[in-house]
Write a protein that holds these residues in place. Structure first.
Motif, PDB file in Angstrom:
ATOM      1  N   SER A 175       0.581  -1.105  -0.651  1.00  0.00           N
ATOM      2  CA  SER A 175      -0.110  -0.567  -0.189  1.00  0.00           C
ATOM      3  C   SER A 175       0.542   0.961   0.187  1.00  0.00           C
ATOM      4  CB  SER A 175      -0.737   0.014   1.179  1.00  0.00           C
ATOM      5  OG  SER A 175       0.263  -0.789   2.758  1.00  0.00           O
ATOM      6  N   SER A 176       1.441   1.292   0.391  1.00  0.00           N
ATOM      7  CA  SER A 176       2.558   2.194   0.727  1.00  0.00           C
ATOM      8  C   SER A 176       3.548   2.212  -0.201  1.00  0.00           C
ATOM      9  CB  SER A 176       3.829   1.976   1.810  1.00  0.00           C
ATOM     10  OG  SER A 176       3.159   2.607   3.258  1.00  0.00           O
ATOM     11  N   SER A 177       4.094   1.721  -0.842  1.00  0.00           N
ATOM     12  CA  SER A 177       4.662   1.644  -2.421  1.00  0.00           C
ATOM     13  C   SER A 177       4.035   2.019  -3.416  1.00  0.00           C
ATOM     14  CB  SER A 177       5.594   0.276  -2.915  1.00  0.00           C
ATOM     15  OG  SER A 177       6.576  -0.276  -1.125  1.00  0.00           O
ATOM     16  N   ALA A 178       2.353   1.528  -3.544  1.00  0.00           N
ATOM     17  CA  ALA A 178       1.692   1.811  -4.735  1.00  0.00           C
ATOM     18  C   ALA A 178       0.888   3.462  -4.553  1.00  0.00           C
ATOM     19  CB  ALA A 178       0.533   0.579  -4.416  1.00  0.00           C
ATOM     20  N   SER A 179       1.010   4.216  -2.826  1.00  0.00           N
ATOM     21  CA  SER A 179       0.683   5.328  -2.553  1.00  0.00           C
ATOM     22  C   SER A 179       1.846   5.934  -3.859  1.00  0.00           C
ATOM     23  CB  SER A 179       0.763   5.529  -1.785  1.00  0.00           C
ATOM     24  OG  SER A 179       0.210   6.607  -1.841  1.00  0.00           O
ATOM     25  N   LEU A 180       3.191   5.249  -3.763  1.00  0.00           N
ATOM     26  CA  LEU A 180       4.171   6.259  -4.019  1.00  0.00           C
ATOM     27  C   LEU A 180       3.963   6.576  -5.432  1.00  0.00           C
ATOM     28  CD1 LEU A 180       7.177   5.736  -1.291  1.00  0.00           C
ATOM     29  CD2 LEU A 180       6.125   7.704  -2.185  1.00  0.00           C
ATOM     30  N   CYS A 181       4.150   5.201  -5.942  1.00  0.00           N
ATOM     31  CA  CYS A 181       4.203   5.598  -7.164  1.00  0.00           C
ATOM     32  C   CYS A 181       2.774   6.759  -8.170  1.00  0.00           C
ATOM     33  CB  CYS A 181       3.120   3.906  -7.644  1.00  0.00           C
ATOM     34  SG  CYS A 181       5.205   2.867  -7.791  1.00  0.00           S
ATOM     35  N   SER A 182       1.552   6.101  -7.805  1.00  0.00           N
ATOM     36  CA  SER A 182       0.263   6.791  -7.741  1.00  0.00           C
ATOM     37  C   SER A 182       0.689   8.495  -7.637  1.00  0.00           C
ATOM     38  CB  SER A 182      -0.326   6.636  -6.889  1.00  0.00           C
ATOM     39  OG  SER A 182      -0.355   4.922  -6.784  1.00  0.00           O
ATOM     40  N   LEU A 183       1.617   8.996  -6.609  1.00  0.00           N
ATOM     41  CA  LEU A 183       1.891  10.694  -6.495  1.00  0.00           C
ATOM     42  C   LEU A 183       3.037  10.379  -7.992  1.00  0.00           C
ATOM     43  CD1 LEU A 183       2.887  10.188  -3.443  1.00  0.00           C
ATOM     44  CD2 LEU A 183       0.288  11.231  -4.030  1.00  0.00           C
ATOM     45  N   VAL A 184       4.179   9.555  -7.778  1.00  0.00           N
ATOM     46  CA  VAL A 184       5.103   9.653  -9.222  1.00  0.00           C
ATOM     47  C   VAL A 184       4.320   9.747 -10.119  1.00  0.00           C
ATOM     48  CG1 VAL A 184       7.162   9.201 -10.052  1.00  0.00           C
ATOM     49  CG2 VAL A 184       6.919   9.045  -7.868  1.00  0.00           C
TER      50      VAL A 184
ATOM     51  N   TRP B 206      19.532  -3.486   3.598  1.00  0.00           N
ATOM     52  CA  TRP B 206      18.106  -2.730   3.073  1.00  0.00           C
ATOM     53  C   TRP B 206      17.467  -2.122   3.047  1.00  0.00           C
ATOM     54  CZ3 TRP B 206      15.619  -5.857  -0.825  1.00  0.00           C
ATOM     55  CH2 TRP B 206      16.015  -6.950  -1.489  1.00  0.00           C
ATOM     56  N   VAL B 207      18.009  -0.978   4.366  1.00  0.00           N
ATOM     57  CA  VAL B 207      18.016   0.148   5.172  1.00  0.00           C
ATOM     58  C   VAL B 207      18.224   1.278   3.808  1.00  0.00           C
ATOM     59  CG1 VAL B 207      17.932   1.610   6.401  1.00  0.00           C
ATOM     60  CG2 VAL B 207      17.234  -0.445   7.466  1.00  0.00           C
ATOM     61  N   ILE B 208      19.202   0.635   3.120  1.00  0.00           N
ATOM     62  CA  ILE B 208      19.900   1.789   2.446  1.00  0.00           C
ATOM     63  C   ILE B 208      19.715   1.526   1.218  1.00  0.00           C
ATOM     64  CG2 ILE B 208      21.800   2.422   1.241  1.00  0.00           C
ATOM     65  CD1 ILE B 208      21.533   2.740   4.733  1.00  0.00           C
ATOM     66  N   ALA B 209      19.000   0.030   0.801  1.00  0.00           N
ATOM     67  CA  ALA B 209      18.599   0.046  -0.453  1.00  0.00           C
ATOM     68  C   ALA B 209      17.195   0.557  -0.420  1.00  0.00           C
ATOM     69  CB  ALA B 209      18.388  -1.191  -0.726  1.00  0.00           C
ATOM     70  N   ASP B 210      15.909   1.028   0.840  1.00  0.00           N
ATOM     71  CA  ASP B 210      15.116   1.220   0.397  1.00  0.00           C
ATOM     72  C   ASP B 210      14.748   2.285   0.709  1.00  0.00           C
ATOM     73  OD1 ASP B 210      12.180   0.111   1.242  1.00  0.00           O
ATOM     74  OD2 ASP B 210      11.883   2.078   2.942  1.00  0.00           O
ATOM     75  N   LEU B 211      15.842   3.017   1.187  1.00  0.00           N
ATOM     76  CA  LEU B 211      16.293   5.145   1.044  1.00  0.00           C
ATOM     77  C   LEU B 211      16.420   4.890  -0.220  1.00  0.00           C
ATOM     78  CD1 LEU B 211      16.140   7.256   2.958  1.00  0.00           C
ATOM     79  CD2 LEU B 211      19.523   6.463   2.841  1.00  0.00           C
ATOM     80  N   VAL B 212      16.670   4.385  -1.005  1.00  0.00           N
ATOM     81  CA  VAL B 212      17.662   4.332  -2.624  1.00  0.00           C
ATOM     82  C   VAL B 212      16.223   4.413  -3.129  1.00  0.00           C
ATOM     83  CG1 VAL B 212      18.339   4.438  -4.472  1.00  0.00           C
ATOM     84  CG2 VAL B 212      19.596   4.465  -2.539  1.00  0.00           C
TER      85      VAL B 212
ATOM     86  N   SER C  40      12.330   3.704  -1.999  1.00  0.00           N
ATOM     87  CA  SER C  40      11.271   4.144  -1.564  1.00  0.00           C
ATOM     88  C   SER C  40      11.437   5.564  -1.374  1.00  0.00           C
ATOM     89  CB  SER C  40      11.243   3.145  -0.846  1.00  0.00           C
ATOM     90  OG  SER C  40      10.667   2.147  -1.055  1.00  0.00           O
ATOM     91  N   PHE C  41      11.836   6.626  -1.829  1.00  0.00           N
ATOM     92  CA  PHE C  41      12.399   7.966  -1.256  1.00  0.00           C
ATOM     93  C   PHE C  41      13.129   8.516  -1.555  1.00  0.00           C
ATOM     94  CE2 PHE C  41      13.925  11.465   1.248  1.00  0.00           C
ATOM     95  CZ  PHE C  41      13.021  11.789   1.239  1.00  0.00           C
ATOM     96  N   ILE C  42      14.609   8.098  -1.483  1.00  0.00           N
ATOM     97  CA  ILE C  42      15.124   9.199  -2.499  1.00  0.00           C
ATOM     98  C   ILE C  42      15.489   9.467  -4.263  1.00  0.00           C
ATOM     99  CG2 ILE C  42      17.893   9.484  -3.837  1.00  0.00           C
ATOM    100  CD1 ILE C  42      18.783   8.737  -1.210  1.00  0.00           C
ATOM    101  N   ALA C  43      15.019   8.614  -4.899  1.00  0.00           N
ATOM    102  CA  ALA C  43      14.082   8.324  -6.430  1.00  0.00           C
ATOM    103  C   ALA C  43      13.047   9.274  -6.691  1.00  0.00           C
ATOM    104  CB  ALA C  43      14.157   6.851  -7.064  1.00  0.00           C
TER     105      ALA C  43
ATOM    106  N   TRP D 296       7.379  12.048   5.203  1.00  0.00           N
ATOM    107  CA  TRP D 296       8.603  10.845   4.733  1.00  0.00           C
ATOM    108  C   TRP D 296       9.852  10.596   5.313  1.00  0.00           C
ATOM    109  CZ3 TRP D 296       7.145   6.303   2.796  1.00  0.00           C
ATOM    110  CH2 TRP D 296       5.877   5.694   2.302  1.00  0.00           C
ATOM    111  N   ILE D 297      10.130  12.093   5.505  1.00  0.00           N
ATOM    112  CA  ILE D 297      11.676  12.506   5.857  1.00  0.00           C
ATOM    113  C   ILE D 297      12.004  12.091   6.682  1.00  0.00           C
ATOM    114  CG2 ILE D 297      13.112  14.145   6.387  1.00  0.00           C
ATOM    115  CD1 ILE D 297      12.487  16.021   3.546  1.00  0.00           C
ATOM    116  N   PRO D 298      11.197  12.273   7.842  1.00  0.00           N
ATOM    117  CA  PRO D 298      11.572  11.992   9.376  1.00  0.00           C
ATOM    118  C   PRO D 298      11.930  10.461   9.747  1.00  0.00           C
ATOM    119  CG  PRO D 298       9.921  13.600   9.615  1.00  0.00           C
ATOM    120  CD  PRO D 298      10.126  13.273   8.288  1.00  0.00           C
TER     121      PRO D 298
END
Length: 338
Positions: free
Chosen positions: A116-125, A196-202, A204-207, A268-270
């Motif tokens: 749900s969180s990832s799909a929400s991000l995809c929709s925002l993009v 995986w936290v670093i990978a998810d940061l890139v 699910s957030f930075i990109a 999302w930043i915090p």
């Protein structure tokens, strides 16, 4: 004195008294925890209610089946899952430390949460891309962005979200393997490796954050340039000062785009900054819970930001809430004038 107050707020018991391997149960009581329960429950109800209004509006009325509205519909479905499943379970875990839903649900819950969180991000993009094409290339928008293409991208976005979350949970031993990794009966803990936290940061957030920031900055500059061009034509290509109406429209556009970006980053930043401060993260951490709820609150704000300020949504919500949804023809005729 502090210890006595703490004992009053948390009562230690066992999750399953008849099971020798049961975990200890911590039930948070007291006025503060009751207020927290009511407050978070209201957020969950509002999230479900607002996103349901968006889903019913776009799904029921054919005149709202546009590419942009389909993206808003996808965003509303993802946010509805957050309000309907993720928030109530998280509230239950904050009040009661025990997991009563079973081992299989302990594996499925992180999957629903992540998808749900990832799909929400995809929709925002996708919404940012849609607005970019509409502003920067309006003449070819109808040919570049169609309902079929938008539906295909929505399916691809949800497929990517499901695939990414399954891979993430599998390699962190939280998917299916969690049935044997719990220390006691009645525990459901999500543990994520620091790599995986670093990978998810890139991913699910930075990109997505970079894409949204770049696209909205371009949209803002193009909108300002178009507003200046229109004003120049109205003034006969002269050096007359800009009218208050033009300045007001640019200010509204800047305020709207600025609000969209600010809310997104604030939610999302915090979460991701806190995830970089420790090497082992657990879903039972209070800091993790607070910053996770900021992301959940974003699901409540999204329908406000992307739908409620649209005239078609206000009109459709009025017909739904007044039980006039059966008079579809009357509503469709009113949409023609919006």
């Amino acid at each position: 004195m502090y210890n006595s107050i703490y004992r009053q707020n948390i009562t230690a018991q066992y999750c399953f008294p008849d099971n020798n391997a049961s975990c200890r149960k911590e039930v948070r009581t007291g006025p503060g925890n009751v207020f927290l329960f009511i407050f978070l429950s209201c957020i969950s109800v509002c999230t479900v209610f607002l996103n349901l209004l968006v889903i019913i509006s776009v799904s029921h009325f054919k005149q709202l089946h546009t590419p942009t509205n389909l993206l808003i519909l996808s965003l509303a479905v993802a946010d509805l899952l957050v309000g309907l499943f993720v928030m109530p379970v998280n509230i239950m875990q904050l009040i009661d430390s025990c997991w009563y839903l079973g081992k299989v649900a302990c594996s499925i819950y992180p999957l629903i949460n992540g998808v749900s969180s990832s799909a929400s991000l995809c929709s925002l993009v996708f919404i940012a891309v849609d607005r970019y094409i509409a502003i920067c290339d309006p003449l070819l928008y109808s040919t570049k962005v169609t309902v079929c293409k938008t539906t295909l991208f929505i399916i691809l976005g949800w497929s990517f979200a499901i695939f990414y979350v399954i891979i993430c949970l599998h390699f962190n031993h939280n998917f299916l393997q969690s049935q044997t990794s719990t220390r006691c009966h009645g525990e459901c803990v999500l543990v994520i490796r620091y790599s995986w936290v670093i990978a998810d940061l890139v991913v699910s957030f930075i990109a997505p954050c970079s894409a949204i920031l770049i696209l909205y900055s371009i949209i803002f500059h193009v909108a300002r340039r178009q507003a200046k061009a229109v004003q120049a034509v109205r003034n006969g290509i002269s050096k007359k000062p800009r009218t208050k109406a033009s300045s007001s429209s640019e200010a509204k556009a800047a305020k709207k785009l600025g609000t969209l970006i600010f809310v997104y980053l604030a939610c999302w930043i915090p979460y991701y900054l806190s995830s970089l401060t420790v090497e082992s993260l657990t879903s039972l951490s209070m800091v993790w819970a607070v910053f996770t709820w900021l992301i959940y609150i974003n699901s409540s704000v999204n329908p406000l930001m992307y739908a409620i300020f649209y005239p078609w949504f206000r009109a459709s919500a009025k017909y739904i809430l007044t039980c006039k949804i059966c008079f579809t023809r009357m509503f469709q005729s009113s949409l023609d004038h919006i």
